[in-house]
Design an enzyme around this catalytic site. Structure first.
Site, PDB file in Angstrom:
ATOM      1  N   LYS A  90       0.633  -1.055   0.145  1.00 14.05           N
ATOM      2  CA  LYS A  90      -0.072   0.066   0.118  1.00 14.05           C
ATOM      3  C   LYS A  90       0.874   1.310  -0.203  1.00 14.05           C
ATOM      4  O   LYS A  90       0.711   2.278  -0.815  1.00 14.05           O
ATOM      5  CB  LYS A  90      -0.817  -0.086   1.292  1.00 14.05           C
ATOM      6  CG  LYS A  90      -1.745   1.067   1.434  1.00 14.05           C
ATOM      7  CD  LYS A  90      -2.688   1.415   2.528  1.00 14.05           C
ATOM      8  CE  LYS A  90      -3.150  -0.077   2.938  1.00 14.05           C
ATOM      9  NZ  LYS A  90      -4.293   0.087   4.140  1.00 14.05           N
ATOM     10  N   LYS A  93       3.134  -1.935  11.339  1.00 19.13           N
ATOM     11  CA  LYS A  93       1.706  -2.107  12.062  1.00 19.13           C
ATOM     12  C   LYS A  93       1.926  -2.204  13.575  1.00 19.13           C
ATOM     13  O   LYS A  93       2.914  -2.870  13.708  1.00 19.13           O
ATOM     14  CB  LYS A  93       0.802  -2.897  11.284  1.00 19.13           C
ATOM     15  CG  LYS A  93      -0.554  -2.620  11.503  1.00 19.13           C
ATOM     16  CD  LYS A  93      -1.184  -1.426  10.540  1.00 19.13           C
ATOM     17  CE  LYS A  93      -2.417  -1.379  11.202  1.00 19.13           C
ATOM     18  NZ  LYS A  93      -3.270  -0.392  10.017  1.00 19.13           N
ATOM     19  N   GLY A 102      -3.100   6.401  13.295  1.00 19.72           N
ATOM     20  CA  GLY A 102      -4.100   5.617  14.102  1.00 19.72           C
ATOM     21  C   GLY A 102      -4.839   4.319  13.236  1.00 19.72           C
ATOM     22  O   GLY A 102      -4.257   4.305  11.950  1.00 19.72           O
ATOM     23  N   ASP A 103      -5.540   3.861  13.870  1.00 17.66           N
ATOM     24  CA  ASP A 103      -6.335   2.563  13.116  1.00 17.66           C
ATOM     25  C   ASP A 103      -7.558   2.444  13.984  1.00 17.66           C
ATOM     26  O   ASP A 103      -7.868   3.445  14.688  1.00 17.66           O
ATOM     27  CB  ASP A 103      -5.437   1.384  13.042  1.00 17.66           C
ATOM     28  CG  ASP A 103      -6.104   0.220  11.801  1.00 17.66           C
ATOM     29  OD1 ASP A 103      -5.817   0.410  10.683  1.00 17.66           O
ATOM     30  OD2 ASP A 103      -6.644  -0.853  12.337  1.00 17.66           O
ATOM     31  N   THR A 118      -8.509   8.963   4.356  1.00 19.90           N
ATOM     32  CA  THR A 118      -9.050   7.409   4.056  1.00 19.90           C
ATOM     33  C   THR A 118     -10.345   7.355   3.505  1.00 19.90           C
ATOM     34  O   THR A 118     -10.632   6.977   2.230  1.00 19.90           O
ATOM     35  CB  THR A 118      -8.940   6.683   5.084  1.00 19.90           C
ATOM     36  OG1 THR A 118      -7.761   6.798   5.917  1.00 19.90           O
ATOM     37  CG2 THR A 118      -8.949   5.096   4.937  1.00 19.90           C
ATOM     38  N   ASN A 175     -13.960   6.312  11.700  1.00 17.05           N
ATOM     39  CA  ASN A 175     -13.431   7.252  10.800  1.00 17.05           C
ATOM     40  C   ASN A 175     -13.594   7.093   9.165  1.00 17.05           C
ATOM     41  O   ASN A 175     -14.065   7.946   8.702  1.00 17.05           O
ATOM     42  CB  ASN A 175     -11.997   7.288  11.190  1.00 17.05           C
ATOM     43  CG  ASN A 175     -10.963   7.954  10.182  1.00 17.05           C
ATOM     44  OD1 ASN A 175     -10.569   7.967   9.389  1.00 17.05           O
ATOM     45  ND2 ASN A 175     -10.893   9.504  10.503  1.00 17.05           N
TER      46      ASN A 175
HETATM   47  P1  NDP Z   1     -12.673   2.830  13.855  1.00 21.23           P
HETATM   48  O1  NDP Z   1     -12.306   2.703  14.913  1.00 21.23           O
HETATM   49  O2  NDP Z   1     -13.070   4.428  13.637  1.00 21.23           O
HETATM   50  O3  NDP Z   1     -14.188   2.278  13.275  1.00 21.23           O
HETATM   51  C1  NDP Z   1     -14.159   1.001  13.056  1.00 21.23           C
HETATM   52  C2  NDP Z   1     -15.558   0.809  12.864  1.00 21.23           C
HETATM   53  O4  NDP Z   1     -15.729  -0.626  12.203  1.00 21.23           O
HETATM   54  C3  NDP Z   1     -16.582   0.821  13.849  1.00 21.23           C
HETATM   55  O5  NDP Z   1     -17.831   1.359  13.277  1.00 21.23           O
HETATM   56  C4  NDP Z   1     -16.590  -0.408  14.568  1.00 21.23           C
HETATM   57  O6  NDP Z   1     -17.717  -0.856  15.237  1.00 21.23           O
HETATM   58  C5  NDP Z   1     -16.562  -1.561  13.423  1.00 21.23           C
HETATM   59  N1  NDP Z   1     -15.849  -2.784  13.718  1.00 21.23           N
HETATM   60  C6  NDP Z   1     -14.636  -2.851  14.308  1.00 21.23           C
HETATM   61  N2  NDP Z   1     -14.429  -4.049  14.427  1.00 21.23           N
HETATM   62  C7  NDP Z   1     -15.484  -4.723  14.085  1.00 21.23           C
HETATM   63  C8  NDP Z   1     -15.882  -5.996  14.022  1.00 21.23           C
HETATM   64  N3  NDP Z   1     -15.122  -7.105  14.369  1.00 21.23           N
HETATM   65  N4  NDP Z   1     -17.140  -6.573  13.450  1.00 21.23           N
HETATM   66  C9  NDP Z   1     -17.605  -5.481  13.034  1.00 21.23           C
HETATM   67  N5  NDP Z   1     -17.396  -4.149  13.080  1.00 21.23           N
HETATM   68  C10 NDP Z   1     -16.336  -3.632  13.424  1.00 21.23           C
HETATM   69  O7  NDP Z   1     -11.706   2.639  12.842  1.00 21.23           O
HETATM   70  P2  NDP Z   1     -11.413   2.913  11.420  1.00 21.23           P
HETATM   71  O8  NDP Z   1     -12.596   3.729  10.550  1.00 21.23           O
HETATM   72  O9  NDP Z   1     -10.055   3.801  11.331  1.00 21.23           O
HETATM   73  O10 NDP Z   1     -10.798   1.630  10.437  1.00 21.23           O
HETATM   74  C11 NDP Z   1     -11.891   0.782   9.901  1.00 21.23           C
HETATM   75  C12 NDP Z   1     -10.965   0.049   8.839  1.00 21.23           C
HETATM   76  O11 NDP Z   1     -10.419   0.886   7.865  1.00 21.23           O
HETATM   77  C13 NDP Z   1      -9.988  -0.909   9.388  1.00 21.23           C
HETATM   78  O12 NDP Z   1     -10.070  -2.036   8.814  1.00 21.23           O
HETATM   79  C14 NDP Z   1      -8.650  -0.273   9.341  1.00 21.23           C
HETATM   80  O13 NDP Z   1      -7.738  -0.807   9.233  1.00 21.23           O
HETATM   81  C15 NDP Z   1      -8.815   0.409   7.876  1.00 21.23           C
HETATM   82  N6  NDP Z   1      -8.064   1.548   7.399  1.00 21.23           N
HETATM   83  C16 NDP Z   1      -8.260   2.494   8.429  1.00 21.23           C
HETATM   84  C17 NDP Z   1      -7.546   3.739   8.193  1.00 21.23           C
HETATM   85  C18 NDP Z   1      -7.371   5.087   8.705  1.00 21.23           C
HETATM   86  O14 NDP Z   1      -6.929   6.067   8.283  1.00 21.23           O
HETATM   87  N7  NDP Z   1      -8.258   5.423   9.737  1.00 21.23           N
HETATM   88  C19 NDP Z   1      -6.519   3.853   6.929  1.00 21.23           C
HETATM   89  C20 NDP Z   1      -6.523   2.562   5.973  1.00 21.23           C
HETATM   90  C21 NDP Z   1      -7.515   1.658   6.420  1.00 21.23           C
HETATM   91  P3  NDP Z   1     -17.740  -0.763  16.831  1.00 21.23           P
HETATM   92  O15 NDP Z   1     -17.665   0.526  17.310  1.00 21.23           O
HETATM   93  O16 NDP Z   1     -18.874  -1.567  17.160  1.00 21.23           O
HETATM   94  O17 NDP Z   1     -16.568  -1.788  17.262  1.00 21.23           O
END
Ligand code: NDP
Length: 452
Positions: free
Chosen positions: A119, A131, A170-171, A214, A246
Site C-alpha cells: 500500500k 503496523k 491511528g487505526d 481514508t 473514521n
Molecule cells: P474506527 O475505530 O474509527 O471504526 C471502526 C468501525 O468498524 C466501527 O464502526 C466498529 O464498530 C467497526 N468494527 C470494528 N471491528 C469490527 C468487527 N470485528 N465487526 C464489525 N464491525 C467492526 O476505525 P477506522 O474507521 O479507522 O478503521 C476501519 C477500517 O479501515 C480498518 O480495517 C482499518 O484498518 C482500515 N483503515 C483505516 C485507516 C485510517 O486512516 N483510519 C487507513 C486505512 C485503512 P464498533 O464500534 O462496534 O467496534
C-alpha cells in the site's frame, strides 16, 4: 500445502510461510493473495528468485511484543499485550497504524503490516511497511483509563520508533484522542518534538484533511475506477457502507458530495437502514461526540430502522458497496447476495474486508473491485504528507492537501490498472495493485543487497 502455485519458487515460499506461521490465518490469507498475483512477475524476471526477494518480503524485519500494564479507575492492575511489526524498510521508514481492539493478535498485526508494504509503495511516497496495536478494548473505558493505557503502551513503544525510523498512526480504536496521549508521552520520555506519529491534532503538527483522508480517498479511487472502466460515476447511485468509524463516516461524506445516496451504516452490533439517505450530522454526533452505538440513529431519525447483527448489512440492495469496518466482514455468501441484488462496484475501505472467496466472486461476476491496498491508501498517503509538513515545519491548506490526496488516488488507480494490463490480467486491480506495489519494493531491496 493446500494451494497449488504454478511457480515452484512461490510454492516453496508459501509452504514455508504456512509451516512457520501455522496459527496465523489472517497473515497467511494476506500472503496467499499477494503471492498468487506475483506468478507472472516471477515468471518474467528470474532476478526476483536469485535475490531471494519473495522469501525476504514475507518475513518481518522485526516483530516486537510487549507487556502493557496500567491501572484502571478502581485501582486494579490490568495487563494487555502490545505489538509492533516493522515489516519492510526498503523504501522508507516503517509506517502504519496502531489498532486497539480485543481481536488484535500476532496474526492480525502481521497481516496488516504485510499489506502496508505494498500500500505504502503504491502511494509513491517514501514509506516502508509497519503496523502495531494491542488487544486492549477501548469500549466503555474512561478518558483517564485510555490516557493511562496509551502512556504505558508508549513507554515501551518509544524504544522502537522515531521520526526517521518508524512513524505510527491511528487505526481501529485509535483516533485523535489516543494519538494525543501517545504523542504527549513520547515527548515526555524523549524530550523531543518530532513528527513521530501522524494523525496528530492541528494545534501540534497534524495535517488538515488527515481525518477525512481514508474515506475521501476511497471515493476518489472508486470514482476514477467507475469513470475509466465503466464510464460511470457515484452520481445517482445507492451506496451501502459498513462500519461507522473514521473511514465509514468520511466515505459517506464524500460519496454524498459526489451525488450518491448512502442508505446503510453499521457497527459491530448491527446496522441502520435509512431509505431517505443517511443524515451524517446525526451519525457524527452519535459516533464522534457521544461515542454511542449506531442503533441510536434509528431512535433519532424518522423512517430509519435498526437491525441487530452487522453481517446482514450486505442484504441491503445497492449499486456500490464500500466495506469500511474490519477484516473478513464480507464473505462468499454476502458476495452472492450483493451480486444477485445488482451491485456494480465494491471498494475496500477497511483492510482485507472481503474474504478471498468473496473477492473471486466479484471478479468472476465482472463487478468492479477496488482492493484495500489501493482503495484505502489515502490515509497513509496523507500521513506521508503530514510527515513532509512536519519536516518543513509548515502547514498546508485543506485544499492543498485534499488536491494532493485526490491526485495520489487517481495515480494509484492508473498504476494498478496499467500493471494489470501489462501482466495479462486487464482490469483485475487485485493483481495490478499487488504487482505495482511489489515491483518498487523489490527493486529497492535488490539495490540494497543482503547482509551476510
Ligand atoms: P474506527 O475505530 O474509527 O471504526 C471502526 C468501525 O468498524 C466501527 O464502526 C466498529 O464498530 C467497526 N468494527 C470494528 N471491528 C469490527 C468487527 N470485528 N465487526 C464489525 N464491525 C467492526 O476505525 P477506522 O474507521 O479507522 O478503521 C476501519 C477500517 O479501515 C480498518 O480495517 C482499518 O484498518 C482500515 N483503515 C483505516 C485507516 C485510517 O486512516 N483510519 C487507513 C486505512 C485503512 P464498533 O464500534 O462496534 O467496534
Amino acid at each position: 500445502m493446500e494451494f497449488q502455485f504454478k511457480s515452484a519458487y512461490l510454492q516453496r515460499v508459501y509452504d514455508s510461510v504456512c509451516a512457520k506461521n501455522a496459527n496465523e490465518p489472517e497473515f497467511l490469507q494476506a500472503v496467499k493473495e499477494v503471492l498468487i498475483s506475483l506468478e507472472p512477475v516471477v515468471a518474467r524476471d528470474p532476478s526476483i528468485e536469485q535475490n531471494g526477494i519473495v522469501e525476504r518480503i514475507v518475513e518481518p524485519e522485526r516483530f516486537v511484543q510487549f507487556r502493557v500494564s496500567w491501572v484502571d479507575d478502581n485501582g486494579k492492575v490490568q495487563v494487555n499485550r502490545g505489538y509492533r511489526v516493522q515489516f519492510n524498510s526498503a523504501i522508507g521508514p516503517y509506517k502504519g497504524g496502531l489498532r486497539l481492539h480485543p481481536s488484535v493478535c500476532a496474526s492480525v498485526i502481521k497481516f496488516l503490516g504485510f499489506e502496508q508494504i505494498f500500500k505504502n509503495s503504491l502511494t509513491t511516497l517514501p514509506m516502508g511497511g509497519g503496523k502495531g496495536g494491542s488487544d486492549f478494548d477501548p469500549k466503555g473505558k474512561s478518558d483517564n483509563e485510555i490516557m493511562r493505557f496509551c502512556q504505558s503502551f508508549m513507554t515501551e513503544l518509544s524504544k522502537h520508533i522515531g521520526a526517521d525510523t518508524d512513524v505510527p498512526a491511528g487505526d481501529i480504536g485509535v483516533g485523535a484522542r489516543e494519538i494525543g496521549y501517545l504523542f504527549g508521552q513520547y515527548k515526555r520520555l524523549r524530550n523531543e518534538f518530532t513528527g513521530v506519529l501522524t494523525g496528530k491534532g492541528l494545534s501540534y503538527g497534524g495535517s488538515l484533511a488527515r481525518t477525512e483522508a481514508t474515506g475521501y480517498g476511497v471515493c476518489y479511487f472508486t470514482q476514477e475506477m467507475l469513470s475509466c472502466m465503466k464510464q460511470d460515476s457515484f452520481a445517482g447511485k445507492t451506496v451501502v457502507i459498513s462500519g461507522s468509524g473514521n473511514v465509514a463516516i468520511y466515505a459517506t461524506q464524500k460519496a454524498q458530495e459526489l451525488g450518491a445516496k448512502v442508505v446503510a451504516l453499521s457497527d459491530s452490533n448491527g446496522y441502520v437502514y435509512d431509505p431517505n439517505g443517511i443524515q451524517l450530522d446525526v451519525v457524527k454526533q452519535i459516533k464522534e461526540v457521544e461515542r454511542a452505538r449506531i442503533s441510536e440513529y434509528a431512535k433519532r431519525v424518522p423512517g430509519a430502522t435498526y437491525t441487530e447483527g452487522c453481517k446482514n448489512i450486505w442484504t441491503v440492495k445497492c449499486d456500490i458497496a464500500l466495506p469500511c469496518a474490519t477484516q473478513n466482514e464480507l464473505d462468499a455468501e454476502a458476495a452472492d447476495t450483493l451480486i444477485k441484488n445488482g451491485v456494480i462496484c465494491v471498494s475496500e475501505g477497511a483492510n482485507m474486508p472481503c474474504t478471498l472467496e468473496a473477492t473471486q466472486k466479484f471478479l468472476d461476476a465482472g463487478v468492479l473491485f477496488g482492493p484495500a491496498k489501493a482503495a484505502n491508501a489515502g490515509g497513509v498517503a496523507t500521513s506521508g504528507l503530514e510527515m513532509s509538513q512536519n519536516s518543513e515545519r509548515l502547514s498546508w491548506s485543506f485544499e492543498e492537501v485534499d488536491a494532493k490526496l485526490k491526485s495520489i488516488m487517481i495515480n494509484i488507480f492508473h498504476n494498478a490498472y496499467d500493471a494489470s494490463k501489462e501482466y495479462g490480467a486487464e482490469g483485475n486491480l487485485v493483481v495490478g495493485a499487488n504487482i505495482a506495489g511489489f515491483l518498487k519494493v523489490a527493486d529497492a531491496m535488490k539495490w540494497q543487497g543482503v547482509a551476510y
